[in-house]
Design a protein around this motif. Structure first.
Motif, PDB file in Angstrom:
ATOM      1  N   GLU A   1      11.247   2.815   5.996  1.00 10.15           N
ATOM      2  CA  GLU A   1      10.236   3.238   6.556  1.00 10.15           C
ATOM      3  C   GLU A   1       9.995   2.954   7.954  1.00 10.15           C
ATOM      4  O   GLU A   1      10.691   2.232   8.725  1.00 10.15           O
ATOM      5  N   LYS A   2       9.062   3.916   8.708  1.00 12.63           N
ATOM      6  CA  LYS A   2       9.027   3.867  10.158  1.00 12.63           C
ATOM      7  C   LYS A   2       8.048   2.608  10.517  1.00 12.63           C
ATOM      8  O   LYS A   2       7.352   2.290   9.733  1.00 12.63           O
TER       9      LYS A   2
ATOM     10  N   TRP B   1      -0.876  -8.110   8.708  1.00 11.28           N
ATOM     11  CA  TRP B   1       0.392  -8.513   9.402  1.00 11.28           C
ATOM     12  C   TRP B   1       0.618  -7.412  10.536  1.00 11.28           C
ATOM     13  O   TRP B   1       1.370  -7.681  11.528  1.00 11.28           O
ATOM     14  N   ARG B   2      -0.098  -6.134  10.599  1.00 10.79           N
ATOM     15  CA  ARG B   2       0.170  -5.214  11.640  1.00 10.79           C
ATOM     16  C   ARG B   2      -0.507  -5.919  13.054  1.00 10.79           C
ATOM     17  O   ARG B   2      -0.168  -5.269  14.088  1.00 10.79           O
TER      18      ARG B   2
ATOM     19  N   ASN C   1       7.180  -3.967   9.241  1.00 12.35           N
ATOM     20  CA  ASN C   1       8.244  -3.407  10.210  1.00 12.35           C
ATOM     21  C   ASN C   1       9.308  -4.433  10.558  1.00 12.35           C
ATOM     22  O   ASN C   1      10.615  -4.105  10.529  1.00 12.35           O
TER      23      ASN C   1
ATOM     24  N   GLY D   1       0.721  -1.226  -0.110  1.00 10.89           N
ATOM     25  CA  GLY D   1       0.005  -0.013  -0.132  1.00 10.89           C
ATOM     26  C   GLY D   1       0.879   1.347  -0.115  1.00 10.89           C
ATOM     27  O   GLY D   1       0.524   1.982  -0.814  1.00 10.89           O
ATOM     28  N   TYR D   2       1.880   1.308   0.946  1.00 10.46           N
ATOM     29  CA  TYR D   2       2.781   2.528   1.001  1.00 10.46           C
ATOM     30  C   TYR D   2       3.357   2.835  -0.179  1.00 10.46           C
ATOM     31  O   TYR D   2       3.633   3.823  -0.613  1.00 10.46           O
TER      32      TYR D   2
ATOM     33  N   LYS E   1       2.970  -8.771  -9.802  1.00 12.44           N
ATOM     34  CA  LYS E   1       2.860  -7.082  -9.501  1.00 12.44           C
ATOM     35  C   LYS E   1       3.745  -6.675 -10.706  1.00 12.44           C
ATOM     36  O   LYS E   1       3.511  -5.400 -10.980  1.00 12.44           O
TER      37      LYS E   1
ATOM     38  N   ARG F   1       8.214  11.668   6.515  1.00 10.77           N
ATOM     39  CA  ARG F   1       7.976  12.567   5.773  1.00 10.77           C
ATOM     40  C   ARG F   1       7.403  14.004   6.420  1.00 10.77           C
ATOM     41  O   ARG F   1       7.559  14.927   5.879  1.00 10.77           O
TER      42      ARG F   1
HETATM   43  P1  NAD Z   1       1.497  -3.487   3.043  1.00  8.51           P
HETATM   44  O1  NAD Z   1       0.939  -4.778   3.736  1.00  8.51           O
HETATM   45  O2  NAD Z   1       0.400  -2.640   2.155  1.00  8.51           O
HETATM   46  O3  NAD Z   1       2.885  -3.408   2.198  1.00  8.51           O
HETATM   47  C1  NAD Z   1       3.633  -4.355   2.616  1.00  8.51           C
HETATM   48  C2  NAD Z   1       4.483  -4.962   1.450  1.00  8.51           C
HETATM   49  O4  NAD Z   1       5.766  -5.793   1.952  1.00  8.51           O
HETATM   50  C3  NAD Z   1       3.708  -5.948   0.639  1.00  8.51           C
HETATM   51  O5  NAD Z   1       3.958  -5.569  -0.856  1.00  8.51           O
HETATM   52  C4  NAD Z   1       4.083  -7.138   0.678  1.00  8.51           C
HETATM   53  O6  NAD Z   1       3.898  -8.256  -0.187  1.00  8.51           O
HETATM   54  C5  NAD Z   1       5.490  -7.063   1.308  1.00  8.51           C
HETATM   55  N1  NAD Z   1       6.375  -8.179   1.827  1.00  8.51           N
HETATM   56  C6  NAD Z   1       7.414  -8.594   1.628  1.00  8.51           C
HETATM   57  N2  NAD Z   1       7.684  -9.779   2.663  1.00  8.51           N
HETATM   58  C7  NAD Z   1       6.618  -9.819   3.309  1.00  8.51           C
HETATM   59  C8  NAD Z   1       6.259 -10.885   4.339  1.00  8.51           C
HETATM   60  N3  NAD Z   1       7.264 -11.825   4.906  1.00  8.51           N
HETATM   61  N4  NAD Z   1       5.234 -10.679   5.177  1.00  8.51           N
HETATM   62  C9  NAD Z   1       4.337  -9.676   4.717  1.00  8.51           C
HETATM   63  N5  NAD Z   1       4.323  -8.726   3.579  1.00  8.51           N
HETATM   64  C10 NAD Z   1       5.548  -9.039   2.829  1.00  8.51           C
HETATM   65  O7  NAD Z   1       2.083  -2.547   4.295  1.00  8.51           O
HETATM   66  P2  NAD Z   1       2.327  -0.740   4.153  1.00  8.51           P
HETATM   67  O8  NAD Z   1       0.959  -0.110   4.534  1.00  8.51           O
HETATM   68  O9  NAD Z   1       2.702  -0.580   2.902  1.00  8.51           O
HETATM   69  O10 NAD Z   1       3.499  -0.804   5.288  1.00  8.51           O
HETATM   70  C11 NAD Z   1       4.675  -0.839   4.787  1.00  8.51           C
HETATM   71  C12 NAD Z   1       5.825  -0.114   5.758  1.00  8.51           C
HETATM   72  O11 NAD Z   1       5.674   1.011   5.460  1.00  8.51           O
HETATM   73  C13 NAD Z   1       5.526  -0.362   7.217  1.00  8.51           C
HETATM   74  O12 NAD Z   1       6.881  -0.306   7.957  1.00  8.51           O
HETATM   75  C14 NAD Z   1       4.848   0.972   7.355  1.00  8.51           C
HETATM   76  O13 NAD Z   1       4.766   1.268   8.882  1.00  8.51           O
HETATM   77  C15 NAD Z   1       5.242   1.945   6.671  1.00  8.51           C
HETATM   78  N6  NAD Z   1       4.323   2.972   6.401  1.00  8.51           N
HETATM   79  C16 NAD Z   1       4.626   4.139   6.475  1.00  8.51           C
HETATM   80  C17 NAD Z   1       3.886   5.307   6.120  1.00  8.51           C
HETATM   81  C18 NAD Z   1       4.129   6.950   6.397  1.00  8.51           C
HETATM   82  O14 NAD Z   1       3.226   7.575   6.348  1.00  8.51           O
HETATM   83  N7  NAD Z   1       5.500   7.072   6.371  1.00  8.51           N
HETATM   84  C19 NAD Z   1       2.186   4.807   5.744  1.00  8.51           C
HETATM   85  C20 NAD Z   1       2.014   3.558   5.673  1.00  8.51           C
HETATM   86  C21 NAD Z   1       3.073   2.625   5.807  1.00  8.51           C
END
Ligand code: NAD
Length: 367
Positions: A135-136, A203-204, A115, A49-50, A76, A164
Protein backbone atom coordinates in the motif's frame (compact mmCIF):
# COMPACT_ATOMS: atom_id res chain seq x y z
CA UNK A 1 -18.26 14.18 9.29
CA UNK A 2 -15.40 14.34 11.72
CA UNK A 3 -13.15 11.35 11.35
CA UNK A 4 -11.35 9.18 8.89
CA UNK A 5 -13.93 6.47 9.60
CA UNK A 6 -16.71 8.86 8.55
CA UNK A 7 -14.65 9.82 5.53
CA UNK A 8 -14.19 6.18 4.55
CA UNK A 9 -17.84 5.43 5.23
CA UNK A 10 -18.83 8.23 2.90
CA UNK A 11 -16.51 6.82 0.30
CA UNK A 12 -17.80 3.31 0.85
CA UNK A 13 -21.29 4.43 -0.16
CA UNK A 14 -19.75 4.70 -3.58
CA UNK A 15 -18.02 1.37 -3.20
CA UNK A 16 -21.19 -0.33 -2.03
CA UNK A 17 -23.17 0.98 -4.95
CA UNK A 18 -20.45 0.03 -7.39
CA UNK A 19 -19.94 -3.39 -5.84
CA UNK A 20 -23.52 -4.34 -6.64
CA UNK A 21 -23.59 -2.75 -10.05
CA UNK A 22 -22.52 -4.83 -13.03
CA UNK A 23 -19.07 -3.62 -14.00
CA UNK A 24 -19.32 -2.95 -17.67
CA UNK A 25 -16.06 -1.09 -18.04
CA UNK A 26 -13.53 -3.82 -17.42
CA UNK A 27 -13.57 -5.19 -20.92
CA UNK A 28 -12.76 -1.75 -22.24
CA UNK A 29 -9.97 -1.21 -19.73
CA UNK A 30 -8.27 -4.57 -20.04
CA UNK A 31 -7.79 -6.32 -23.29
CA UNK A 32 -5.84 -9.24 -21.94
CA UNK A 33 -8.27 -11.71 -20.44
CA UNK A 34 -6.87 -14.42 -22.71
CA UNK A 35 -6.30 -17.07 -20.09
CA UNK A 36 -9.59 -17.80 -18.35
CA UNK A 37 -9.15 -20.23 -15.52
CA UNK A 38 -5.72 -18.98 -14.47
CA UNK A 39 -5.92 -16.61 -11.52
CA UNK A 40 -3.51 -14.58 -9.42
CA UNK A 41 -3.76 -15.99 -5.90
CA UNK A 42 -3.38 -13.32 -3.25
CA UNK A 43 -2.73 -13.26 0.51
CA UNK A 44 -3.57 -10.10 2.47
CA UNK A 45 -1.15 -9.05 5.22
CA UNK A 46 -2.61 -6.73 7.93
CA UNK A 47 -6.37 -7.19 8.22
CA UNK A 48 -7.48 -3.64 9.02
CA UNK A 49 -9.88 -1.20 7.43
CA UNK A 50 -8.39 -1.16 3.96
CA UNK A 51 -7.81 -4.93 3.81
CA UNK A 52 -11.53 -5.38 4.46
CA UNK A 53 -12.38 -3.10 1.54
CA UNK A 54 -9.95 -4.92 -0.75
CA UNK A 55 -11.19 -8.37 0.29
CA UNK A 56 -14.80 -7.42 -0.36
CA UNK A 57 -13.93 -5.89 -3.73
CA UNK A 58 -11.97 -9.00 -4.70
CA UNK A 59 -15.09 -11.14 -4.53
CA UNK A 60 -15.98 -9.54 -7.89
CA UNK A 61 -12.57 -10.19 -9.45
CA UNK A 62 -12.20 -12.48 -12.43
CA UNK A 63 -8.44 -12.78 -12.61
CA UNK A 64 -7.43 -12.36 -8.95
CA UNK A 65 -8.61 -14.36 -5.97
CA UNK A 66 -8.09 -14.03 -2.21
CA UNK A 67 -6.52 -17.26 -0.97
CA UNK A 68 -4.65 -16.41 2.24
CA UNK A 69 -4.28 -14.06 5.21
CA UNK A 70 -1.48 -12.86 7.47
CA UNK A 71 -2.59 -11.40 10.81
CA UNK A 72 -1.28 -10.80 14.31
CA UNK A 73 -4.81 -10.87 15.73
CA UNK A 74 -6.07 -14.48 16.10
CA UNK A 75 -9.63 -13.32 16.88
CA UNK A 76 -9.98 -12.02 13.31
CA UNK A 77 -9.20 -15.39 11.73
CA UNK A 78 -12.56 -17.26 11.97
CA UNK A 79 -14.61 -14.53 10.27
CA UNK A 80 -12.05 -14.08 7.50
CA UNK A 81 -11.87 -17.83 6.89
CA UNK A 82 -15.64 -18.07 6.75
CA UNK A 83 -16.25 -14.97 4.63
CA UNK A 84 -13.56 -15.71 2.06
CA UNK A 85 -13.30 -19.50 2.21
CA UNK A 86 -9.68 -19.50 3.38
CA UNK A 87 -8.30 -22.90 4.48
CA UNK A 88 -6.21 -23.31 7.66
CA UNK A 89 -3.06 -23.98 5.64
CA UNK A 90 -3.23 -20.46 4.13
CA UNK A 91 -3.44 -18.61 7.47
CA UNK A 92 -0.23 -17.03 8.82
CA UNK A 93 0.88 -14.65 11.53
CA UNK A 94 3.86 -12.27 11.46
CA UNK A 95 6.15 -14.96 12.93
CA UNK A 96 5.14 -17.73 10.54
CA UNK A 97 4.78 -15.69 7.36
CA UNK A 98 8.21 -16.80 6.08
CA UNK A 99 6.63 -20.26 5.60
CA UNK A 100 4.49 -18.83 2.81
CA UNK A 101 7.57 -19.52 0.66
CA UNK A 102 6.51 -23.18 0.61
CA UNK A 103 2.86 -22.53 -0.17
CA UNK A 104 2.05 -23.10 -3.86
CA UNK A 105 -1.45 -21.63 -3.31
CA UNK A 106 -0.12 -18.05 -3.00
CA UNK A 107 1.39 -15.99 -5.84
CA UNK A 108 1.36 -12.49 -4.33
CA UNK A 109 1.19 -10.92 -0.87
CA UNK A 110 -0.68 -7.62 -0.58
CA UNK A 111 0.71 -5.59 2.35
CA UNK A 112 -1.90 -3.37 4.03
CA UNK A 113 -0.15 -2.65 7.34
CA UNK A 114 0.65 0.83 8.74
CA UNK A 115 3.10 2.84 6.59
CA UNK A 116 6.24 2.43 8.68
CA UNK A 117 5.92 -1.35 8.64
CA UNK A 118 5.94 -1.51 4.83
CA UNK A 119 9.74 -1.60 4.64
CA UNK A 120 10.21 -4.60 6.92
CA UNK A 121 7.19 -6.43 5.56
CA UNK A 122 8.22 -6.02 1.91
CA UNK A 123 11.72 -7.33 2.73
CA UNK A 124 10.13 -10.29 4.54
CA UNK A 125 7.83 -11.15 1.62
CA UNK A 126 10.50 -10.65 -1.05
CA UNK A 127 12.57 -13.26 0.80
CA UNK A 128 9.74 -15.78 0.37
CA UNK A 129 9.86 -15.44 -3.42
CA UNK A 130 6.26 -14.21 -3.69
CA UNK A 131 5.27 -11.14 -5.71
CA UNK A 132 4.56 -8.05 -3.60
CA UNK A 133 1.88 -5.37 -3.72
CA UNK A 134 2.37 -2.77 -0.98
CA UNK A 135 0.00 0.00 0.00
CA UNK A 136 0.87 3.68 -0.34
CA UNK A 137 2.99 5.40 0.80
CA UNK A 138 5.55 2.84 -0.28
CA UNK A 139 7.83 3.59 2.68
CA UNK A 140 8.84 6.27 5.18
CA UNK A 141 11.37 7.76 2.76
CA UNK A 142 13.13 7.22 -0.57
CA UNK A 143 16.07 5.35 0.96
CA UNK A 144 13.78 2.67 2.38
CA UNK A 145 11.93 2.46 -0.94
CA UNK A 146 15.22 1.89 -2.79
CA UNK A 147 16.13 -0.93 -0.39
CA UNK A 148 12.72 -2.53 -0.91
CA UNK A 149 13.03 -2.33 -4.70
CA UNK A 150 16.53 -3.85 -4.54
CA UNK A 151 15.29 -6.71 -2.34
CA UNK A 152 12.47 -7.55 -4.76
CA UNK A 153 14.80 -7.33 -7.73
CA UNK A 154 17.31 -9.67 -6.09
CA UNK A 155 14.52 -12.10 -5.26
CA UNK A 156 13.20 -11.93 -8.84
CA UNK A 157 9.68 -10.92 -7.77
CA UNK A 158 7.37 -8.21 -9.08
CA UNK A 159 6.82 -5.24 -6.79
CA UNK A 160 3.86 -2.86 -7.06
CA UNK A 161 2.39 0.01 -5.03
CA UNK A 162 -1.36 0.31 -4.39
CA UNK A 163 -2.06 3.29 -6.67
CA UNK A 164 -5.60 2.10 -7.48
CA UNK A 165 -6.44 5.26 -9.50
CA UNK A 166 -4.27 4.04 -12.35
CA UNK A 167 -7.08 1.57 -13.08
CA UNK A 168 -9.83 4.18 -12.57
CA UNK A 169 -11.58 5.18 -15.82
CA UNK A 170 -11.75 8.99 -15.33
CA UNK A 171 -8.10 9.07 -14.34
CA UNK A 172 -7.15 6.89 -17.28
CA UNK A 173 -9.14 9.09 -19.67
CA UNK A 174 -7.46 12.23 -18.32
CA UNK A 175 -4.04 10.63 -18.83
CA UNK A 176 -5.01 9.49 -22.33
CA UNK A 177 -6.20 12.97 -23.30
CA UNK A 178 -3.07 14.60 -21.92
CA UNK A 179 -0.83 12.11 -23.77
CA UNK A 180 -2.68 12.78 -27.02
CA UNK A 181 -2.26 16.52 -26.61
CA UNK A 182 -5.91 17.40 -25.96
CA UNK A 183 -4.90 19.98 -23.34
CA UNK A 184 -1.99 21.30 -25.40
CA UNK A 185 1.08 22.46 -23.52
CA UNK A 186 0.41 21.93 -19.80
CA UNK A 187 0.59 25.26 -17.98
CA UNK A 188 -0.75 24.66 -14.48
CA UNK A 189 -1.95 21.97 -12.08
CA UNK A 190 -3.93 22.59 -8.91
CA UNK A 191 -4.51 19.47 -6.81
CA UNK A 192 -5.57 18.98 -3.23
CA UNK A 193 -6.67 16.11 -1.03
CA UNK A 194 -7.40 16.01 2.69
CA UNK A 195 -9.89 15.28 5.43
CA UNK A 196 -10.45 15.94 9.12
CA UNK A 197 -8.92 13.07 11.05
CA UNK A 198 -10.71 11.74 14.15
CA UNK A 199 -9.36 9.58 16.99
CA UNK A 200 -6.21 11.29 18.35
CA UNK A 201 -4.85 7.90 19.50
CA UNK A 202 -4.69 6.30 16.04
CA UNK A 203 -1.42 5.21 14.39
CA UNK A 204 -1.81 7.80 11.62
CA UNK A 205 -0.87 10.47 14.17
CA UNK A 206 2.19 8.55 15.49
CA UNK A 207 5.32 9.25 13.49
CA UNK A 208 6.85 5.87 14.37
CA UNK A 209 4.02 4.06 12.55
CA UNK A 210 2.89 6.62 9.98
CA UNK A 211 6.21 8.09 8.86
CA UNK A 212 4.47 11.46 8.47
CA UNK A 213 1.03 13.01 8.53
CA UNK A 214 -1.40 14.27 5.89
CA UNK A 215 1.34 14.58 3.26
CA UNK A 216 2.28 10.90 3.53
CA UNK A 217 -1.27 9.63 3.79
CA UNK A 218 -3.30 11.66 1.29
CA UNK A 219 -1.03 14.46 0.03
CA UNK A 220 0.54 11.67 -2.00
CA UNK A 221 -2.63 11.63 -4.17
CA UNK A 222 -2.23 15.31 -5.04
CA UNK A 223 1.45 14.70 -5.76
CA UNK A 224 0.98 11.57 -7.86
CA UNK A 225 -1.85 13.41 -9.65
CA UNK A 226 0.49 16.29 -10.53
CA UNK A 227 2.86 13.78 -12.11
CA UNK A 228 0.19 12.06 -14.20
CA UNK A 229 -1.52 15.34 -15.10
CA UNK A 230 1.73 16.72 -16.55
CA UNK A 231 3.43 13.48 -17.61
CA UNK A 232 6.66 15.01 -16.29
CA UNK A 233 8.88 14.73 -13.23
CA UNK A 234 9.33 17.91 -11.19
CA UNK A 235 12.70 19.67 -11.09
CA UNK A 236 12.13 21.46 -7.80
CA UNK A 237 9.86 21.56 -4.78
CA UNK A 238 8.87 24.21 -2.24
CA UNK A 239 6.57 23.51 0.73
CA UNK A 240 5.00 25.07 3.79
CA UNK A 241 3.20 23.62 6.81
CA UNK A 242 0.73 25.15 9.22
CA UNK A 243 -0.22 23.49 12.53
CA UNK A 244 -3.38 24.85 14.13
CA UNK A 245 -3.53 22.01 16.68
CA UNK A 246 -0.06 21.52 18.07
CA UNK A 247 -1.16 18.82 20.52
CA UNK A 248 -3.00 16.51 18.14
CA UNK A 249 -0.41 17.02 15.41
CA UNK A 250 2.65 17.07 17.68
CA UNK A 251 4.33 14.22 15.79
CA UNK A 252 3.09 14.59 12.21
CA UNK A 253 2.20 17.28 9.69
CA UNK A 254 -1.32 18.70 9.76
CA UNK A 255 -1.81 20.98 6.74
CA UNK A 256 0.79 21.26 3.99
CA UNK A 257 0.92 23.22 0.76
CA UNK A 258 3.56 22.40 -1.81
CA UNK A 259 4.59 23.62 -5.23
CA UNK A 260 6.32 21.71 -8.01
CA UNK A 261 8.20 23.13 -10.98
CA UNK A 262 8.21 20.97 -14.13
CA UNK A 263 10.71 20.98 -17.00
CA UNK A 264 8.07 22.04 -19.55
CA UNK A 265 7.36 25.19 -17.54
CA UNK A 266 4.21 24.01 -15.76
CA UNK A 267 3.76 24.80 -12.09
CA UNK A 268 1.73 22.63 -9.73
CA UNK A 269 0.20 24.16 -6.64
CA UNK A 270 -0.98 21.44 -4.25
CA UNK A 271 -2.33 21.00 -0.74
CA UNK A 272 -3.18 18.38 1.84
CA UNK A 273 -4.65 18.38 5.33
CA UNK A 274 -5.73 16.28 8.31
CA UNK A 275 -7.81 19.14 9.65
CA UNK A 276 -10.77 19.87 7.34
CA UNK A 277 -13.12 18.12 4.94
CA UNK A 278 -14.31 18.76 1.38
CA UNK A 279 -10.77 19.18 0.09
CA UNK A 280 -10.37 16.95 -2.95
CA UNK A 281 -9.77 18.05 -6.53
CA UNK A 282 -7.45 17.64 -9.51
CA UNK A 283 -7.28 20.46 -12.04
CA UNK A 284 -4.95 20.58 -15.02
CA UNK A 285 -4.95 23.29 -17.68
CA UNK A 286 -2.96 23.68 -20.85
CA UNK A 287 -2.99 26.15 -23.72
CA UNK A 288 -5.68 24.10 -25.55
CA UNK A 289 -7.91 22.78 -22.80
CA UNK A 290 -8.40 21.59 -19.25
CA UNK A 291 -9.64 18.73 -17.09
CA UNK A 292 -11.09 18.83 -13.62
CA UNK A 293 -11.80 15.80 -11.44
CA UNK A 294 -13.78 16.49 -8.30
CA UNK A 295 -13.92 14.27 -6.37
CA UNK A 296 -10.64 13.06 -7.80
CA UNK A 297 -8.92 10.63 -5.44
CA UNK A 298 -11.37 8.83 -3.11
CA UNK A 299 -12.99 5.47 -3.77
CA UNK A 300 -15.63 7.11 -5.95
CA UNK A 301 -17.82 8.09 -7.55
CA UNK A 302 -15.14 10.14 -9.32
CA UNK A 303 -16.65 12.97 -11.35
CA UNK A 304 -15.05 15.11 -14.01
CA UNK A 305 -15.33 17.57 -16.85
CA UNK A 306 -13.03 18.83 -19.53
CA UNK A 307 -13.14 21.74 -21.98
CA UNK A 308 -15.15 19.34 -24.19
CA UNK A 309 -17.88 18.79 -21.57
CA UNK A 310 -18.73 16.35 -18.80
CA UNK A 311 -16.72 13.14 -18.53
CA UNK A 312 -18.91 10.07 -18.86
CA UNK A 313 -16.59 7.33 -17.73
CA UNK A 314 -18.18 4.41 -15.89
CA UNK A 315 -18.11 4.14 -12.12
CA UNK A 316 -16.30 1.04 -10.94
CA UNK A 317 -14.99 -0.48 -7.72
CA UNK A 318 -11.37 0.68 -7.76
CA UNK A 319 -9.97 -2.23 -5.79
CA UNK A 320 -11.66 -4.81 -8.04
CA UNK A 321 -10.20 -3.14 -11.13
CA UNK A 322 -6.79 -2.79 -9.50
CA UNK A 323 -6.54 -6.46 -8.54
CA UNK A 324 -7.84 -7.75 -11.89
CA UNK A 325 -5.60 -5.26 -13.68
CA UNK A 326 -2.46 -6.32 -11.84
CA UNK A 327 -3.36 -9.97 -12.33
CA UNK A 328 -3.67 -9.23 -16.06
CA UNK A 329 -0.16 -7.73 -16.02
CA UNK A 330 1.39 -10.60 -14.11
CA UNK A 331 -0.46 -13.49 -15.77
CA UNK A 332 -0.90 -12.19 -19.30
CA UNK A 333 1.96 -9.74 -19.68
CA UNK A 334 -0.19 -6.68 -20.37
CA UNK A 335 1.94 -3.56 -19.97
CA UNK A 336 2.56 -2.44 -16.39
CA UNK A 337 0.45 0.52 -15.30
CA UNK A 338 2.08 3.36 -13.35
CA UNK A 339 1.75 1.20 -10.25
CA UNK A 340 5.27 -0.18 -10.20
CA UNK A 341 7.32 0.32 -7.06
CA UNK A 342 9.57 2.61 -9.11
CA UNK A 343 6.59 4.99 -9.43
CA UNK A 344 6.15 4.79 -5.66
CA UNK A 345 9.83 5.62 -5.22
CA UNK A 346 9.49 8.73 -7.43
CA UNK A 347 6.79 10.03 -5.08
CA UNK A 348 8.90 9.21 -2.02
CA UNK A 349 11.80 11.25 -3.42
CA UNK A 350 9.47 14.22 -3.82
CA UNK A 351 7.89 13.73 -0.36
CA UNK A 352 11.41 13.74 1.13
CA UNK A 353 11.94 17.08 -0.63
CA UNK A 354 8.58 18.44 0.64
CA UNK A 355 9.62 17.70 4.23
CA UNK A 356 13.11 19.10 3.64
CA UNK A 357 11.63 22.33 2.28
CA UNK A 358 9.29 22.60 5.30
CA UNK A 359 12.27 22.11 7.66
CA UNK A 360 14.16 24.81 5.74
CA UNK A 361 11.31 27.36 5.91
CA UNK A 362 10.14 26.90 2.34
CA UNK A 363 13.56 26.81 0.67
CA UNK A 364 13.50 25.59 -2.94
CA UNK A 365 14.74 21.98 -3.07
CA UNK A 366 16.15 20.87 -6.43
CA UNK A 367 15.59 17.23 -7.37
P1 NAD B 1 -5.84 0.09 9.78
O1 NAD B 1 -5.32 0.62 11.07
O2 NAD B 1 -7.30 -0.02 9.60
O3 NAD B 1 -5.20 -1.37 9.52
C1 NAD B 1 -3.85 -1.66 9.76
C2 NAD B 1 -3.70 -3.14 10.06
O4 NAD B 1 -2.34 -3.41 10.33
C3 NAD B 1 -4.53 -3.57 11.29
O5 NAD B 1 -5.18 -4.79 11.02
C4 NAD B 1 -3.47 -3.79 12.34
O6 NAD B 1 -3.84 -4.80 13.29
C5 NAD B 1 -2.28 -4.23 11.51
N1 NAD B 1 -1.00 -4.05 12.18
C6 NAD B 1 0.01 -4.92 12.11
N2 NAD B 1 1.03 -4.53 12.88
C7 NAD B 1 0.65 -3.38 13.46
C8 NAD B 1 1.28 -2.50 14.39
N3 NAD B 1 2.53 -2.72 14.85
N4 NAD B 1 0.61 -1.40 14.77
C9 NAD B 1 -0.62 -1.15 14.31
N5 NAD B 1 -1.27 -1.95 13.42
C10 NAD B 1 -0.64 -3.07 13.03
O7 NAD B 1 -5.20 0.97 8.62
P2 NAD B 1 -5.68 1.06 7.11
O8 NAD B 1 -6.55 2.24 6.95
O9 NAD B 1 -6.18 -0.27 6.67
O10 NAD B 1 -4.30 1.40 6.37
C11 NAD B 1 -3.33 0.40 6.13
C12 NAD B 1 -2.46 0.82 4.94
O11 NAD B 1 -3.27 0.93 3.79
C13 NAD B 1 -1.78 2.18 5.11
O12 NAD B 1 -0.48 2.14 4.56
C14 NAD B 1 -2.65 3.13 4.32
O13 NAD B 1 -1.95 4.25 3.79
C15 NAD B 1 -3.14 2.22 3.21
N6 NAD B 1 -4.46 2.64 2.69
C16 NAD B 1 -4.60 2.79 1.35
C17 NAD B 1 -5.79 3.19 0.81
C18 NAD B 1 -5.96 3.33 -0.68
O14 NAD B 1 -6.99 3.84 -1.12
N7 NAD B 1 -4.99 2.88 -1.47
C19 NAD B 1 -6.88 3.44 1.66
C20 NAD B 1 -6.72 3.27 3.04
C21 NAD B 1 -5.50 2.86 3.54
Amino acid sequence: MSSRRDFLQKLSIGIGAAAFTPVTSKASIFSGFQRPGKQLRVALMGLGGYANIVARAMTDCKLAVLKGIVTGTPSKIPAWQKNYNIPDKNVYNYNTVHQIANNPDIDLVYITTPNSLHHQHVLQIAATGKHVLCEKPLADNAQQAREMIAACKNAGVRFYVGYRLHFEPHTRELIRMRREGAFGKIMHVNNYMGFRIGDPAQWRLRKALAGGGAMMDVGIYALNGARYATGEEPMWVTAQETKTDKVKFAEVDETVTFQLGFPGGALASCGTTYNFNNYERLYVIGDKGFAELSPAFGYGPIAGRTHLGPMNQPEITHQTAQMDGLADCILNGTPDPAMTAEEGLKDMVIIDAVYESIRKNGEKIFL
